[in-house]
Design a protein around this motif. Structure first.
Motif, PDB file in Angstrom:
ATOM      1  N   SER A   1       0.812  -1.226   0.000  1.00  0.00           N
ATOM      2  CA  SER A   1       0.000   0.000   0.000  1.00  0.00           C
ATOM      3  C   SER A   1       0.846   1.277   0.000  1.00  0.00           C
ATOM      4  CB  SER A   1      -0.943   0.004   1.194  1.00  0.00           C
ATOM      5  OG  SER A   1      -0.198   0.016   2.387  1.00  0.00           O
ATOM      6  N   SER A   2       2.155   1.130   0.293  1.00  0.00           N
ATOM      7  CA  SER A   2       3.007   2.326   0.259  1.00  0.00           C
ATOM      8  C   SER A   2       3.468   2.663  -1.156  1.00  0.00           C
ATOM      9  CB  SER A   2       4.234   2.131   1.146  1.00  0.00           C
ATOM     10  OG  SER A   2       3.852   2.213   2.488  1.00  0.00           O
ATOM     11  N   TYR A   3       3.227   1.743  -2.068  1.00  0.00           N
ATOM     12  CA  TYR A   3       3.589   1.997  -3.460  1.00  0.00           C
ATOM     13  C   TYR A   3       2.380   2.576  -4.196  1.00  0.00           C
ATOM     14  CZ  TYR A   3       7.568  -1.176  -2.623  1.00  0.00           C
ATOM     15  OH  TYR A   3       8.708  -1.773  -2.147  1.00  0.00           O
ATOM     16  N   LYS A   4       2.666   3.038  -5.421  1.00  0.00           N
ATOM     17  CA  LYS A   4       1.568   3.477  -6.287  1.00  0.00           C
ATOM     18  C   LYS A   4       1.357   2.417  -7.350  1.00  0.00           C
ATOM     19  CE  LYS A   4       2.236   8.479  -5.969  1.00  0.00           C
ATOM     20  NZ  LYS A   4       3.623   8.489  -5.404  1.00  0.00           N
ATOM     21  N   LYS A   5       0.119   2.202  -7.708  1.00  0.00           N
ATOM     22  CA  LYS A   5      -0.173   1.235  -8.770  1.00  0.00           C
ATOM     23  C   LYS A   5       0.543   1.656 -10.058  1.00  0.00           C
ATOM     24  CE  LYS A   5      -4.093  -0.700 -11.345  1.00  0.00           C
ATOM     25  NZ  LYS A   5      -3.786  -2.123 -11.378  1.00  0.00           N
ATOM     26  N   GLY A   6       1.236   0.725 -10.669  1.00  0.00           N
ATOM     27  CA  GLY A   6       1.933   1.027 -11.915  1.00  0.00           C
ATOM     28  C   GLY A   6       3.362   1.519 -11.723  1.00  0.00           C
ATOM     29  N   GLN A   7       3.711   1.816 -10.467  1.00  0.00           N
ATOM     30  CA  GLN A   7       5.068   2.271 -10.155  1.00  0.00           C
ATOM     31  C   GLN A   7       6.076   1.159 -10.485  1.00  0.00           C
ATOM     32  OE1 GLN A   7       5.352   3.321  -5.987  1.00  0.00           O
ATOM     33  NE2 GLN A   7       7.572   3.652  -6.069  1.00  0.00           N
ATOM     34  N   VAL A   8       7.258   1.552 -10.973  1.00  0.00           N
ATOM     35  CA  VAL A   8       8.300   0.560 -11.241  1.00  0.00           C
ATOM     36  C   VAL A   8       9.385   0.695 -10.178  1.00  0.00           C
ATOM     37  CG1 VAL A   8      10.031  -0.262 -12.882  1.00  0.00           C
ATOM     38  CG2 VAL A   8       7.826   0.579 -13.705  1.00  0.00           C
ATOM     39  N   VAL A   9       9.702  -0.428  -9.518  1.00  0.00           N
ATOM     40  CA  VAL A   9      10.732  -0.405  -8.477  1.00  0.00           C
ATOM     41  C   VAL A   9      11.848  -1.371  -8.852  1.00  0.00           C
ATOM     42  CG1 VAL A   9       9.221   0.306  -6.590  1.00  0.00           C
ATOM     43  CG2 VAL A   9       9.434  -2.121  -7.126  1.00  0.00           C
ATOM     44  N   SER A  10      13.052  -1.052  -8.385  1.00  0.00           N
ATOM     45  CA  SER A  10      14.202  -1.907  -8.677  1.00  0.00           C
ATOM     46  C   SER A  10      14.616  -2.625  -7.392  1.00  0.00           C
ATOM     47  CB  SER A  10      15.335  -1.027  -9.208  1.00  0.00           C
ATOM     48  OG  SER A  10      16.510  -1.792  -9.327  1.00  0.00           O
ATOM     49  N   ILE A  11      14.455  -3.928  -7.384  1.00  0.00           N
ATOM     50  CA  ILE A  11      14.740  -4.733  -6.181  1.00  0.00           C
ATOM     51  C   ILE A  11      15.574  -5.942  -6.602  1.00  0.00           C
ATOM     52  CG2 ILE A  11      13.672  -6.093  -4.319  1.00  0.00           C
ATOM     53  CD1 ILE A  11      11.288  -4.250  -4.352  1.00  0.00           C
ATOM     54  N   PRO A  12      16.604  -6.308  -5.808  1.00  0.00           N
ATOM     55  CA  PRO A  12      17.455  -7.418  -6.239  1.00  0.00           C
ATOM     56  C   PRO A  12      16.746  -8.776  -6.239  1.00  0.00           C
ATOM     57  CG  PRO A  12      18.494  -6.140  -4.491  1.00  0.00           C
ATOM     58  CD  PRO A  12      17.082  -5.690  -4.560  1.00  0.00           C
ATOM     59  N   ILE A  13      17.103  -9.578  -7.224  1.00  0.00           N
ATOM     60  CA  ILE A  13      16.726 -10.987  -7.211  1.00  0.00           C
ATOM     61  C   ILE A  13      18.008 -11.799  -7.059  1.00  0.00           C
ATOM     62  CG2 ILE A  13      14.588 -10.832  -8.540  1.00  0.00           C
ATOM     63  CD1 ILE A  13      16.224 -11.678 -11.035  1.00  0.00           C
TER      64      ILE A  13
ATOM     65  N   VAL B   1      -1.099 -13.265   3.144  1.00  0.00           N
ATOM     66  CA  VAL B   1       0.134 -14.027   2.898  1.00  0.00           C
ATOM     67  C   VAL B   1       0.693 -13.586   1.557  1.00  0.00           C
ATOM     68  CG1 VAL B   1       1.153 -16.314   2.546  1.00  0.00           C
ATOM     69  CG2 VAL B   1      -0.745 -16.047   4.168  1.00  0.00           C
ATOM     70  N   MET B   2       1.937 -13.091   1.560  1.00  0.00           N
ATOM     71  CA  MET B   2       2.562 -12.724   0.286  1.00  0.00           C
ATOM     72  C   MET B   2       3.859 -13.493   0.096  1.00  0.00           C
ATOM     73  SD  MET B   2       3.579  -9.124  -1.571  1.00  0.00           S
ATOM     74  CE  MET B   2       5.057  -8.616  -0.717  1.00  0.00           C
ATOM     75  N   GLY B   3       4.075 -13.930  -1.123  1.00  0.00           N
ATOM     76  CA  GLY B   3       5.348 -14.527  -1.498  1.00  0.00           C
ATOM     77  C   GLY B   3       5.932 -13.723  -2.637  1.00  0.00           C
ATOM     78  N   MET B   4       7.235 -13.451  -2.570  1.00  0.00           N
ATOM     79  CA  MET B   4       7.894 -12.736  -3.668  1.00  0.00           C
ATOM     80  C   MET B   4       9.316 -13.252  -3.834  1.00  0.00           C
ATOM     81  SD  MET B   4       8.354  -8.946  -1.898  1.00  0.00           S
ATOM     82  CE  MET B   4       9.148  -8.195  -3.328  1.00  0.00           C
ATOM     83  N   MET B   5       9.760 -13.365  -5.073  1.00  0.00           N
ATOM     84  CA  MET B   5      11.134 -13.805  -5.313  1.00  0.00           C
ATOM     85  C   MET B   5      12.150 -12.686  -5.049  1.00  0.00           C
ATOM     86  SD  MET B   5      11.039 -16.978  -5.730  1.00  0.00           S
ATOM     87  CE  MET B   5      12.810 -17.157  -5.930  1.00  0.00           C
ATOM     88  N   PRO B   6      11.901 -11.443  -5.437  1.00  0.00           N
ATOM     89  CA  PRO B   6      12.875 -10.380  -5.147  1.00  0.00           C
ATOM     90  C   PRO B   6      13.019 -10.129  -3.649  1.00  0.00           C
ATOM     91  CG  PRO B   6      11.325  -9.711  -6.857  1.00  0.00           C
ATOM     92  CD  PRO B   6      10.765 -10.940  -6.235  1.00  0.00           C
ATOM     93  N   HIS B   7      14.155  -9.528  -3.283  1.00  0.00           N
ATOM     94  CA  HIS B   7      14.516  -9.336  -1.868  1.00  0.00           C
ATOM     95  C   HIS B   7      14.324  -7.876  -1.439  1.00  0.00           C
ATOM     96  CE1 HIS B   7      16.514 -13.223  -0.945  1.00  0.00           C
ATOM     97  NE2 HIS B   7      16.698 -13.255  -2.247  1.00  0.00           N
ATOM     98  N   PRO B   8      13.186  -7.506  -0.886  1.00  0.00           N
ATOM     99  CA  PRO B   8      12.990  -6.115  -0.474  1.00  0.00           C
ATOM    100  C   PRO B   8      13.951  -5.696   0.636  1.00  0.00           C
ATOM    101  CG  PRO B   8      11.187  -7.493   0.320  1.00  0.00           C
ATOM    102  CD  PRO B   8      11.999  -8.337  -0.600  1.00  0.00           C
TER     103      PRO B   8
ATOM    104  N   THR C   1      16.421   2.027  -2.006  1.00  0.00           N
ATOM    105  CA  THR C   1      15.422   1.926  -0.936  1.00  0.00           C
ATOM    106  C   THR C   1      14.067   1.517  -1.515  1.00  0.00           C
ATOM    107  OG1 THR C   1      14.960   4.283  -1.159  1.00  0.00           O
ATOM    108  CG2 THR C   1      16.540   3.660   0.544  1.00  0.00           C
ATOM    109  N   ASP C   2      14.117   0.987  -2.739  1.00  0.00           N
ATOM    110  CA  ASP C   2      12.858   0.630  -3.405  1.00  0.00           C
ATOM    111  C   ASP C   2      12.099  -0.497  -2.701  1.00  0.00           C
ATOM    112  OD1 ASP C   2      13.453   2.544  -5.227  1.00  0.00           O
ATOM    113  OD2 ASP C   2      13.489   1.233  -6.986  1.00  0.00           O
ATOM    114  N   GLY C   3      12.828  -1.287  -1.901  1.00  0.00           N
ATOM    115  CA  GLY C   3      12.163  -2.396  -1.211  1.00  0.00           C
ATOM    116  C   GLY C   3      11.501  -1.979   0.089  1.00  0.00           C
ATOM    117  N   SER C   4      11.835  -0.787   0.564  1.00  0.00           N
ATOM    118  CA  SER C   4      11.298  -0.316   1.856  1.00  0.00           C
ATOM    119  C   SER C   4       9.784  -0.343   1.884  1.00  0.00           C
ATOM    120  CB  SER C   4      11.737   1.127   2.124  1.00  0.00           C
ATOM    121  OG  SER C   4      13.118   1.223   2.040  1.00  0.00           O
TER     122      SER C   4
END
Lengths: 80, 230
Positions: free
Chosen positions: B128-140, B197-204, B215-218
């Motif tokens: 909810s802290s992001y905006k819909k459609g926003q692009v973030v860079s997070i490591p995988i 419950v959320m699962g994600m491969m990238p590492h916030p 700080t894109d994962g914050s």
């Protein structure tokens, strides 16, 4: 009692490992290889009295742990 | 807010998650050994990245039967927040808390780099802290991040707006070129039907402070905190 369990990818599930092996075989002049699917083979030694009863339990092992039925099929062979 | 970081034999991002939660976001955090059988007092449980049980058999397949997973399942059913990152995501799918499975990357290689992600749903408690459609860079950082589920499941995820992050180009285009691992529908992160419950491969947690280069994962942690405090 011994059992063999074969776990294979379901049809339609892409197998990148199989594709890479096929590519290698093709490049080694085994041009007849059209597809390779890689699976798992497991041998289990069991302390079991009845074959029928054990087959049921092996199925449960496959369903719960040995295979992920979202992407994999399994086949069980019981010896002796 | 109190976070429990589950430690399986082979977890290796447990300290990173602990650091992010405790020192970057100033919350209570405690490690929970995989043999523990209580999650009492925790508001959010994190299943961190790593190689639980050496990825033997399949990623997450054995960890899913660790004693603590009974508690994680009960906690999730009661509406507790569960976040699975990387190997944590793999464990959640094996445990049946999330649908689908993470298969070997289509390119067969372990990939460790930043990935651009499009935020598809910014109304979950995790986004909810992001905006819909926003692009973030997070490591995988994974060898098995290739999300697979059958057509019915993918449709259910799409229709239920349960895809939170998709691999995208920097401009937000969701293309095969931007897909690092072959994941169906470019899926990088999903939520369960109830949304807790959320699962994600990238590492916030690896993109949660300026020192780490991003700080894109914050937003993932800020969203959780925001949801808890309101």
């Amino acid at each position: 009692m011994k059992a063999k369990v074969y776990v294979t990818l379901k049809k339609g599930v892409l197998d990148p490992q199989g594709k890479a092996v096929m590519g290698a075989l093709n490049s080694m002049s085994f041009a007849e290889v059209k597809d390779v699917r890689i699976g798992k083979f497991m041998e289990l030694e069991l302390n079991a009295a009845s074959k029928d009863e054990e087959e049921k339990r092996l199925r449960e092992m496959c369903e719960r742990l040995l295979a992920n039925t979202v992407i994999e099929n399994y086949r069980i062979e019981i010896e002796g | 807010m109190k976070f429990g970081i589950i430690v399986f034999p082979g977890s290796n991002c447990d300290h990173d998650c602990y650091h992010a939660v405790k020192h970057v976001f100033g919350q209570d955090a405690e490690y929970v050994w995989h043999k523990d059988t209580s999650l009492k007092g925790f508001d959010c449980v994190v299943l961190p990245g790593g190689f639980s049980y050496g990825d033997y058999l399949r990623t997450g397949a054995i960890a899913r039967f660790s004693p603590v997973m009974n508690e994680v399942t009960a906690f999730a059913k009661k509406g507790g927040l569960v976040l699975g990152i990387c190997n944590g995501f793999q464990i959640l799918t094996e445990a049946g808390l999330l649908p689908g499975v993470l298969m070997r990357n289509s390119g067969l290689k372990f990939i460790c780099r930043h990935a651009d992600l499009k935020v598809e749903n910014a109304s979950t408690v995790f986004s909810s802290s992001y905006k819909k459609g926003q692009v973030v860079s997070i490591p995988i950082a994974h060898a098995d991040g290739n999300y697979f589920a059958d057509d019915t499941t993918i449709k259910r995820l799409e229709d239920g707006d349960r895809i939170v992050f998709r691999y995208s180009a920097p401009d937000g285009q969701v293309t095969m070129d931007a897909n690092p691992n072959g994941a169906r529908a470019n899926i990088a992160g999903i939520v369960n039907e109830a949304g807790n419950v959320m699962g994600m491969m990238p590492h916030p947690e690896r993109a949660s402070e300026a020192e780490l280069g991003s700080t894109d994962g914050s937003g993932v942690f800020e969203s959780i905190l925001k949801g808890f405090l309101t």
